[in-house]
Design a protein around this motif. Structure first.
Motif, PDB file in Angstrom:
ATOM      1  N   LYS A 271       0.804  -1.218   0.000  1.00  0.00           N
ATOM      2  CA  LYS A 271       0.000   0.000   0.000  1.00  0.00           C
ATOM      3  C   LYS A 271       0.842   1.275   0.000  1.00  0.00           C
ATOM      4  N   ASN A 272       2.046   1.216   0.505  1.00  0.00           N
ATOM      5  CA  ASN A 272       2.886   2.409   0.667  1.00  0.00           C
ATOM      6  C   ASN A 272       4.253   2.184   0.013  1.00  0.00           C
ATOM      7  N   ARG A 273       4.257   2.172  -1.278  1.00  0.00           N
ATOM      8  CA  ARG A 273       5.487   1.903  -2.018  1.00  0.00           C
ATOM      9  C   ARG A 273       6.604   2.853  -1.565  1.00  0.00           C
ATOM     10  N   GLY A 274       7.764   2.266  -1.365  1.00  0.00           N
ATOM     11  CA  GLY A 274       8.918   3.076  -0.988  1.00  0.00           C
ATOM     12  C   GLY A 274       9.079   3.278   0.503  1.00  0.00           C
ATOM     13  N   LYS A 275       8.081   2.896   1.280  1.00  0.00           N
ATOM     14  CA  LYS A 275       8.168   3.057   2.736  1.00  0.00           C
ATOM     15  C   LYS A 275       8.435   1.692   3.364  1.00  0.00           C
ATOM     16  N   ASP A 276       9.400   1.646   4.267  1.00  0.00           N
ATOM     17  CA  ASP A 276       9.783   0.383   4.903  1.00  0.00           C
ATOM     18  C   ASP A 276       9.696   0.537   6.408  1.00  0.00           C
ATOM     19  N   LEU A 277       8.679  -0.075   6.980  1.00  0.00           N
ATOM     20  CA  LEU A 277       8.506   0.057   8.429  1.00  0.00           C
ATOM     21  C   LEU A 277       9.365  -0.925   9.205  1.00  0.00           C
ATOM     22  N   THR A 278      10.050  -1.852   8.525  1.00  0.00           N
ATOM     23  CA  THR A 278      10.892  -2.814   9.236  1.00  0.00           C
ATOM     24  C   THR A 278      12.118  -2.155   9.857  1.00  0.00           C
ATOM     25  N   GLN A 279      12.410  -0.934   9.469  1.00  0.00           N
ATOM     26  CA  GLN A 279      13.541  -0.204  10.044  1.00  0.00           C
ATOM     27  C   GLN A 279      13.183   0.476  11.360  1.00  0.00           C
ATOM     28  N   SER A 280      11.905   0.483  11.697  1.00  0.00           N
ATOM     29  CA  SER A 280      11.438   1.145  12.917  1.00  0.00           C
ATOM     30  C   SER A 280      10.866   0.123  13.900  1.00  0.00           C
ATOM     31  N   GLN A 281      11.565  -0.113  14.989  1.00  0.00           N
ATOM     32  CA  GLN A 281      11.078  -1.045  16.010  1.00  0.00           C
ATOM     33  C   GLN A 281       9.756  -0.559  16.599  1.00  0.00           C
ATOM     34  N   ARG A 282       9.597   0.744  16.731  1.00  0.00           N
ATOM     35  CA  ARG A 282       8.354   1.311  17.263  1.00  0.00           C
ATOM     36  C   ARG A 282       7.189   1.000  16.337  1.00  0.00           C
ATOM     37  N   ALA A 283       7.385   1.166  15.039  1.00  0.00           N
ATOM     38  CA  ALA A 283       6.324   0.890  14.073  1.00  0.00           C
ATOM     39  C   ALA A 283       5.952  -0.591  14.089  1.00  0.00           C
ATOM     40  N   LEU A 284       6.950  -1.464  14.129  1.00  0.00           N
ATOM     41  CA  LEU A 284       6.681  -2.899  14.177  1.00  0.00           C
ATOM     42  C   LEU A 284       5.934  -3.286  15.444  1.00  0.00           C
ATOM     43  N   ARG A 285       6.312  -2.699  16.572  1.00  0.00           N
ATOM     44  CA  ARG A 285       5.638  -2.990  17.841  1.00  0.00           C
ATOM     45  C   ARG A 285       4.178  -2.543  17.789  1.00  0.00           C
ATOM     46  N   ARG A 286       3.937  -1.356  17.238  1.00  0.00           N
ATOM     47  CA  ARG A 286       2.564  -0.848  17.154  1.00  0.00           C
ATOM     48  C   ARG A 286       1.724  -1.705  16.206  1.00  0.00           C
ATOM     49  N   LEU A 287       2.316  -2.145  15.107  1.00  0.00           N
ATOM     50  CA  LEU A 287       1.608  -3.004  14.168  1.00  0.00           C
ATOM     51  C   LEU A 287       1.337  -4.371  14.793  1.00  0.00           C
ATOM     52  N   ARG A 288       2.300  -4.913  15.517  1.00  0.00           N
ATOM     53  CA  ARG A 288       2.128  -6.209  16.192  1.00  0.00           C
ATOM     54  C   ARG A 288       1.010  -6.122  17.242  1.00  0.00           C
ATOM     55  N   THR A 289       0.986  -5.034  17.996  1.00  0.00           N
ATOM     56  CA  THR A 289      -0.052  -4.840  19.011  1.00  0.00           C
ATOM     57  C   THR A 289      -1.436  -4.767  18.368  1.00  0.00           C
ATOM     58  N   ALA A 290      -1.540  -4.036  17.259  1.00  0.00           N
ATOM     59  CA  ALA A 290      -2.826  -3.933  16.554  1.00  0.00           C
ATOM     60  C   ALA A 290      -3.235  -5.291  15.990  1.00  0.00           C
ATOM     61  N   GLY A 291      -2.272  -6.075  15.523  1.00  0.00           N
ATOM     62  CA  GLY A 291      -2.564  -7.411  15.017  1.00  0.00           C
ATOM     63  C   GLY A 291      -3.055  -8.343  16.110  1.00  0.00           C
ATOM     64  N   GLU A 292      -2.447  -8.247  17.289  1.00  0.00           N
ATOM     65  CA  GLU A 292      -2.890  -9.061  18.429  1.00  0.00           C
ATOM     66  C   GLU A 292      -4.326  -8.713  18.815  1.00  0.00           C
ATOM     67  N   GLU A 293      -4.642  -7.432  18.786  1.00  0.00           N
ATOM     68  CA  GLU A 293      -6.004  -7.008  19.115  1.00  0.00           C
ATOM     69  C   GLU A 293      -6.989  -7.539  18.068  1.00  0.00           C
ATOM     70  N   ALA A 294      -6.590  -7.515  16.796  1.00  0.00           N
ATOM     71  CA  ALA A 294      -7.451  -8.041  15.729  1.00  0.00           C
ATOM     72  C   ALA A 294      -7.674  -9.537  15.927  1.00  0.00           C
ATOM     73  N   LYS A 295      -6.637 -10.251  16.345  1.00  0.00           N
ATOM     74  CA  LYS A 295      -6.757 -11.692  16.600  1.00  0.00           C
ATOM     75  C   LYS A 295      -7.810 -11.952  17.681  1.00  0.00           C
ATOM     76  N   ARG A 296      -7.790 -11.144  18.727  1.00  0.00           N
ATOM     77  CA  ARG A 296      -8.790 -11.302  19.793  1.00  0.00           C
ATOM     78  C   ARG A 296     -10.193 -10.975  19.284  1.00  0.00           C
ATOM     79  N   MET A 297     -10.314  -9.960  18.427  1.00  0.00           N
ATOM     80  CA  MET A 297     -11.618  -9.593  17.880  1.00  0.00           C
ATOM     81  C   MET A 297     -12.186 -10.717  17.019  1.00  0.00           C
ATOM     82  N   LEU A 298     -11.307 -11.468  16.343  1.00  0.00           N
ATOM     83  CA  LEU A 298     -11.762 -12.558  15.487  1.00  0.00           C
ATOM     84  C   LEU A 298     -12.383 -13.699  16.279  1.00  0.00           C
ATOM     85  N   SER A 299     -12.231 -13.682  17.602  1.00  0.00           N
ATOM     86  CA  SER A 299     -12.874 -14.685  18.448  1.00  0.00           C
ATOM     87  C   SER A 299     -14.390 -14.552  18.401  1.00  0.00           C
TER      88      SER A 299
END
Length: 105
Positions: free
Chosen positions: A7-35
């Motif tokens: 979705k965001n060509r040219g942008k790489d969030l893997t260089q930002s630990q903060r961005a990865l942590r925030r994305l992981r947290t949002a993914g965990e919340e989505a996993k719980r919602m899928l229950s």
């Protein structure tokens, strides 16, 4: 991460630990919602400076993405049954605890 890159060509969030942590947290919340729902929205505002990320995850896609892990778990169950000398037909109830076990399948 792959969806963000698509979705965001040219942008790489893997260089930002903060961005990865925030994305992981949002993914965990989505996993719980899928229950309780067939789909869940993953939303992270300002995941990178000036970039918001929104994605809708269906339960079917979640299961597809995690099939390898679910199957690996079943291999462990088969090993336990074999080691215990118990046939599948001898099992009457199964109790699953934690993680993705609350997601209907």
């Amino acid at each position: 991460v792959d969806e963000f890159k698509r979705k965001n060509r040219g942008k790489d969030l893997t260089q930002s630990q903060r961005a990865l942590r925030r994305l992981r947290t949002a993914g965990e919340e989505a996993k719980r919602m899928l229950s309780a729902a067939v789909s869940a929205s993953v939303e992270v505002e300002d995941v990178l400076p000036g970039v918001d990320f929104t994605y809708t995850l269906s339960r079917a896609l979640f299961e597809k993405l995690n099939a390898k892990f679910f199957n690996r778990t079943m291999a462990t169950v088969d090993t336990v049954l074999t080691d215990a000398g118990i046939a599948e037909t001898d099992i009457h109830d199964i109790v699953l605890v934690g993680g993705s076990t609350r997601i209907p399948k």
